[in-house]
Write an enzyme that holds these catalytic residues in place. Structure first.
Site, PDB file in Angstrom:
ATOM      1  N   GLY A   1      50.784  35.120  48.049  1.00 16.49           N
ATOM      2  CA  GLY A   1      49.472  35.489  47.190  1.00 16.49           C
ATOM      3  C   GLY A   1      49.140  34.190  46.638  1.00 16.49           C
TER       4      GLY A   1
ATOM      5  N   GLY B   1      46.087  33.433  45.464  1.00 16.01           N
ATOM      6  CA  GLY B   1      44.741  33.301  45.366  1.00 16.01           C
ATOM      7  C   GLY B   1      45.127  34.198  43.578  1.00 16.01           C
ATOM      8  CG  ASP B   2      47.816  37.182  42.065  1.00 24.28           C
ATOM      9  OD1 ASP B   2      46.843  37.317  41.975  1.00 24.28           O
ATOM     10  OD2 ASP B   2      48.335  37.995  42.794  1.00 24.28           O
ATOM     11  CB  THR B   3      50.847  31.177  43.081  1.00 25.26           C
ATOM     12  OG1 THR B   3      50.378  31.159  44.103  1.00 25.26           O
ATOM     13  CG2 THR B   3      51.479  32.569  43.067  1.00 25.26           C
TER      14      THR B   3
END
Length: 413
Positions: A183, A185-187
């Protein structure tokens, strides 16, 4: 069995004394605050009475009798304390306001406008806590920094990967965009927010004035894909998915082996010369068609064919015996191979923690940032919902009688 979750033998960490009120959920926000907690910050995770939504997300251990949380929540909420508060009530909002008034940092990842509707905007909070650093991470940022036309769009990892340009250069061919596995796009935005928060904290300690820190998930992903910006600007050519190759370097990518794939990256001609000799093609080190990176990019397929003539008849282990330590090289690992590799053991990157409700400990990823004098650590497992409500409220000035009353009115859990 003693684990990192129940021992307090670790030194306090570089951020000891920093108090963070964590209003985040899912992945981006919790990952950011966990990094702060890993390095010693006191992170108070303020949850709704039903808890962070990821508590019910697996996987769960087969023998887990509690089902308080699974692997997802455990992996990004360690080292935190939990208090459950009903923010729909005025009493709950008052509790939160008191917590924030004594904090250095507050972090939230609600949609823009939610905290304003609760009467807890940054502008309101700084009236009583002028040194407060207020951090946000949202799909398209906060209007304070520039109001995106998508400011009210909800977003997850897959959205920021798509709109930030990452998927547009990832995939097996030019027509097949592909999601990155983890992920990111989050981290990635989470790490950007960490940098912003710590920068603002540094300034606040010198001036007494906090500030608003805003990270848009899409902006952070684009910043990590910086190459597509200058390539398009300089050449007018829009980059597309490139498979396992690199448009500017050769060889630089993945190559087939008998039991999987390996990565080889020769960004310099000196490394290429060593590789050519190692694979039994010393002629390609001096041939002007391959001697320079620019030439190799022009003859990429011939370079790939020569390398795979060597790699496809050997296992990853056999290739490592030849190339390891000579050129930038690494086998493509599965999680099972990571668990078996001594590198990750000696670097403490697979850490055992207690899993409430289960008879056996579980492993989560360790702390990658190594500080010599004040190392970060996994000091405690992820918290049960409201596990630390009483101790947090007592430290904030509430009495045991007050807390009993708050529980009776369901303002806290």
């Amino acid at each position: 069995m003693q684990t990192h979750a129940d021992t307090q033998t670790h030194p306090p960490g570089a951020l000891a004394g920093l108090r963070v009120v964590d209003l985040t959920q899912m992945l981006a926000g919790p990952f950011c605050t966990q990094v702060l907690a890993d390095h010693g910050a006191d992170v108070i995770k303020v949850e709704a009475m039903t808890g962070d939504g990821t508590r019910i997300t697996g996987p769960f251990c087969d023998d887990d009798t509690l089902r308080e949380f699974g692997g997802y929540f455990q992996s990004v909420n360690r080292n935190k304390r939990s208090i459950a508060v009903d923010l729909k009530s005025s009493t709950g909002r008052e509790i939160l306001r008191k917590l924030i008034d004594s904090a250095d940092v507050v972090v939230e990842n609600f949609r823009a406008g939610v905290m304003e509707r609760l009467g807890l905007s940054y502008e309101t909070l700084r009236e009583t806590n002028p040194r407060l650093v207020y951090g946000t991470v949202r799909g398209f940022g906060d209007p304070r920094s520039g109001e995106s036309p998508y400011a009210q769009w909800p977003a997850y990892d897959v959205v920021s990967q798509a709109m930030g340009g990452m998927m547009g250069i990832t995939g097996p061919d030019r027509d097949t965009a592909t999601k990155i596995g983890p992920g990111v796009g989050d981290t990635i935005p989470a790490l950007m927010l960490c940098i912003g928060i710590l920068s603002a904290v540094h300034r606040a300690r010198g001036t007494g004035h906090g500030q608003f820190v805003d990270v848009a998930m899409t902006d952070a992903v684009l910043a990590m894909c910086e190459r597509i910006v200058y390539q398009t600007s300089y050449t007018g050519v829009v980059p597309a998915p490139e498979g396992n190759r690199h448009p500017l370097l050769c060889p630089f990518g993945l190559f087939r082996s008998r039991d999987g794939q390996v990565s080889i990256a020769c960004a310099t001609d000196a490394f290429w010369e060593k590789l050519a000799i190692a694979i039994g093609r010393p002629d390609m080190a001096t041939d002007e068609a391959f001697a320079t990176n620019a030439a190799r990019v022009q003859h990429q397929q011939q370079v790939i064919d020569a390398i795979e003539a060597f790699t496809t008849v050997r296992t990853k282990e056999e290739i490592a015996a030849v190339l390891g330590g000579k050129v930038p090289f690494g086998p493509v690992y599965t999680a099972a191979e990571i668990f078996a590799d001594p590198h990750y053991a000696v670097r403490e990157m697979l850490v055992e923690v207690e899993q409430p409700g289960s008879a056996r400990p579980v492993k989560i990823a360790g702390v990658p940032i190594k500080l010599s004098d004040t190392p970060g650590a996994v000091r405690r497992r992820a918290p049960l919902l409201g596990e630390h409500t009483e101790e947090i409220l007592l430290a904030t000035g509430y009495t045991e009688r007050d807390i009993k009353g708050l529980r009776e009115t369901k303002a806290v859990r």
